[in-house]
Design a protein around this motif. Structure first.
Motif, mmCIF file in Angstrom:
data_model
loop_
_atom_site.group_PDB
_atom_site.id
_atom_site.type_symbol
_atom_site.label_atom_id
_atom_site.label_comp_id
_atom_site.label_asym_id
_atom_site.label_seq_id
_atom_site.Cartn_x
_atom_site.Cartn_y
_atom_site.Cartn_z
ATOM 1 N N SER A 159 32.823 93.924 52.007
ATOM 2 C CA SER A 159 31.889 92.963 52.561
ATOM 3 C C SER A 159 32.521 91.593 52.362
ATOM 4 C CB SER A 159 30.556 93.050 51.821
ATOM 5 O OG SER A 159 29.691 92.052 52.288
ATOM 6 N N VAL A 160 32.897 90.967 53.450
ATOM 7 C CA VAL A 160 33.641 89.710 53.383
ATOM 8 C C VAL A 160 32.670 88.540 53.500
ATOM 9 C CG1 VAL A 160 35.481 88.374 54.459
ATOM 10 C CG2 VAL A 160 35.633 90.858 54.394
ATOM 11 N N PRO A 161 32.817 87.547 52.614
ATOM 12 C CA PRO A 161 31.930 86.381 52.677
ATOM 13 C C PRO A 161 32.225 85.544 53.931
ATOM 14 C CG PRO A 161 33.666 86.003 51.087
ATOM 15 C CD PRO A 161 33.803 87.432 51.555
ATOM 16 N N PRO A 162 31.327 84.626 54.251
ATOM 17 C CA PRO A 162 31.611 83.730 55.384
ATOM 18 C C PRO A 162 32.972 83.067 55.193
ATOM 19 C CG PRO A 162 29.409 83.345 54.529
ATOM 20 C CD PRO A 162 30.086 84.304 53.588
ATOM 21 N N SER A 163 33.565 82.723 56.273
ATOM 22 C CA SER A 163 34.930 82.184 56.270
ATOM 23 C C SER A 163 35.166 81.181 55.152
ATOM 24 C CB SER A 163 35.212 81.533 57.615
ATOM 25 O OG SER A 163 36.528 81.057 57.647
ATOM 26 N N THR A 164 36.109 81.510 54.311
ATOM 27 C CA THR A 164 36.537 80.640 53.228
ATOM 28 C C THR A 164 38.038 80.458 53.395
ATOM 29 O OG1 THR A 164 35.092 82.059 51.885
ATOM 30 C CG2 THR A 164 36.159 80.253 50.777
ATOM 31 N N GLU A 165 38.499 79.254 53.244
ATOM 32 C CA GLU A 165 39.910 78.970 53.480
ATOM 33 C C GLU A 165 40.809 79.856 52.628
ATOM 34 O OE1 GLU A 165 42.977 75.249 53.118
ATOM 35 O OE2 GLU A 165 40.886 74.852 53.613
ATOM 36 N N GLY A 166 41.683 80.610 53.288
ATOM 37 C CA GLY A 166 42.663 81.435 52.610
ATOM 38 C C GLY A 166 42.159 82.780 52.125
ATOM 39 N N PHE A 167 40.860 83.058 52.235
ATOM 40 C CA PHE A 167 40.323 84.300 51.692
ATOM 41 C C PHE A 167 40.947 85.523 52.356
ATOM 42 C CE2 PHE A 167 37.302 87.823 51.628
ATOM 43 C CZ PHE A 167 37.088 87.931 50.266
ATOM 44 N N MET A 168 40.923 85.581 53.666
ATOM 45 C CA MET A 168 41.460 86.744 54.377
ATOM 46 C C MET A 168 42.971 86.859 54.194
ATOM 47 S SD MET A 168 38.943 88.424 55.497
ATOM 48 C CE MET A 168 39.729 89.621 56.537
ATOM 49 N N GLU A 169 43.656 85.745 54.182
ATOM 50 C CA GLU A 169 45.114 85.757 54.040
ATOM 51 C C GLU A 169 45.556 86.150 52.636
ATOM 52 O OE1 GLU A 169 43.391 83.059 55.134
ATOM 53 O OE2 GLU A 169 43.770 83.268 57.279
ATOM 54 N N ASN A 170 44.760 85.839 51.644
ATOM 55 C CA ASN A 170 45.153 86.096 50.259
ATOM 56 C C ASN A 170 44.437 87.303 49.649
ATOM 57 O OD1 ASN A 170 46.914 83.811 50.107
ATOM 58 N ND2 ASN A 170 45.090 82.555 50.077
ATOM 59 N N THR A 171 43.140 87.219 49.468
ATOM 60 C CA THR A 171 42.397 88.275 48.791
ATOM 61 C C THR A 171 42.350 89.558 49.603
ATOM 62 O OG1 THR A 171 41.057 86.588 47.706
ATOM 63 C CG2 THR A 171 40.205 88.824 47.670
ATOM 64 N N MET A 172 42.168 89.447 50.910
ATOM 65 C CA MET A 172 42.068 90.638 51.756
ATOM 66 C C MET A 172 43.422 91.012 52.377
ATOM 67 S SD MET A 172 39.056 91.991 51.748
ATOM 68 C CE MET A 172 38.787 91.668 50.047
ATOM 69 N N ASN A 173 44.478 90.472 51.840
ATOM 70 C CA ASN A 173 45.829 90.802 52.281
ATOM 71 C C ASN A 173 46.096 92.274 51.944
ATOM 72 O OD1 ASN A 173 48.731 91.265 51.676
ATOM 73 N ND2 ASN A 173 48.913 89.152 52.403
ATOM 74 N N PRO A 174 46.563 93.062 52.916
ATOM 75 C CA PRO A 174 46.819 94.490 52.651
ATOM 76 C C PRO A 174 47.732 94.739 51.448
ATOM 77 C CG PRO A 174 46.930 94.064 54.993
ATOM 78 C CD PRO A 174 46.811 92.726 54.319
ATOM 79 N N ASP A 175 48.730 93.900 51.254
ATOM 80 C CA ASP A 175 49.624 94.077 50.101
ATOM 81 C C ASP A 175 48.870 93.857 48.790
ATOM 82 O OD1 ASP A 175 51.875 94.731 51.595
ATOM 83 O OD2 ASP A 175 52.465 92.629 51.809
ATOM 84 N N PHE A 176 47.998 92.877 48.758
ATOM 85 C CA PHE A 176 47.213 92.609 47.559
ATOM 86 C C PHE A 176 46.299 93.796 47.244
ATOM 87 C CE2 PHE A 176 43.468 90.949 45.367
ATOM 88 C CZ PHE A 176 44.063 90.311 44.287
ATOM 89 N N ILE A 177 45.648 94.321 48.274
ATOM 90 C CA ILE A 177 44.743 95.459 48.095
ATOM 91 C C ILE A 177 45.511 96.683 47.594
ATOM 92 C CG2 ILE A 177 43.227 97.061 49.316
ATOM 93 C CD1 ILE A 177 42.392 94.621 51.058
ATOM 94 N N LYS A 178 46.707 96.933 48.133
ATOM 95 C CA LYS A 178 47.540 98.048 47.662
ATOM 96 C C LYS A 178 47.970 97.823 46.217
ATOM 97 C CE LYS A 178 50.106 97.904 51.428
ATOM 98 N NZ LYS A 178 51.247 98.054 52.315
ATOM 99 N N ASN A 179 48.272 96.588 45.878
ATOM 100 C CA ASN A 179 48.736 96.303 44.521
ATOM 101 C C ASN A 179 47.644 96.487 43.474
ATOM 102 O OD1 ASN A 179 51.397 95.846 45.193
ATOM 103 N ND2 ASN A 179 51.066 93.666 45.574
ATOM 104 N N VAL A 180 46.387 96.301 43.850
ATOM 105 C CA VAL A 180 45.282 96.579 42.921
ATOM 106 C C VAL A 180 45.292 98.065 42.573
ATOM 107 C CG1 VAL A 180 42.763 96.700 42.716
ATOM 108 C CG2 VAL A 180 43.840 94.635 43.625
ATOM 109 N N LEU A 181 45.457 98.917 43.579
ATOM 110 C CA LEU A 181 45.533 100.363 43.334
ATOM 111 C C LEU A 181 46.785 100.706 42.535
ATOM 112 C CD1 LEU A 181 44.592 103.248 43.712
ATOM 113 C CD2 LEU A 181 45.703 103.242 45.965
ATOM 114 N N ARG A 182 47.907 100.132 42.912
ATOM 115 C CA ARG A 182 49.175 100.396 42.216
ATOM 116 C C ARG A 182 49.068 100.020 40.742
ATOM 117 N NH1 ARG A 182 52.787 97.890 45.622
ATOM 118 N NH2 ARG A 182 52.976 99.840 46.723
ATOM 119 N N GLN A 183 48.463 98.876 40.439
ATOM 120 C CA GLN A 183 48.326 98.437 39.057
ATOM 121 C C GLN A 183 47.444 99.394 38.265
ATOM 122 O OE1 GLN A 183 49.957 95.784 37.555
ATOM 123 N NE2 GLN A 183 49.221 96.858 35.746
ATOM 124 N N SER A 184 46.399 99.891 38.904
ATOM 125 C CA SER A 184 45.528 100.864 38.241
ATOM 126 C C SER A 184 46.289 102.127 37.887
ATOM 127 C CB SER A 184 44.334 101.185 39.145
ATOM 128 O OG SER A 184 43.547 102.176 38.576
#
Length: 67
Positions: free
Chosen positions: A37-62
């Motif tokens: 669930s993505v919040p209303p447009s926040t600068e850089g949110f989609m590019e950083n937090t919802m970046n596919p590499d970032f999401i994969k790295n959360v799983l990888r770190q786990s």
């Protein structure tokens, strides 16, 4: 996957669900769909937090943390 993303400090508040879309025993391949669930447009949110590499790295770190 649900536990990994629900407990993530970075993604937990946005995570909604995870489901397996395809599973193959022969090739040990799993395709899954994550829903956030993505919040209303926040600068850089989609590019950083919802970046596919970032999401994969959360799983990888786990996975690394379990070893």
């Amino acid at each position: 996957l649900t536990d990994v993303y629900c407990s993530s400090p970075a993604l937990g508040r946005y995570f909604r669900s995870a489901q397996v879309v395809y599973f193959s025993n022969e090739s040990s391949t799993v395709f899954y769909q994550l829903e956030f669930s993505v919040p209303p447009s926040t600068e850089g949110f989609m590019e950083n937090t919802m970046n596919p590499d970032f999401i994969k790295n959360v799983l990888r770190q786990s996975i690394y943390d379990e070893d």
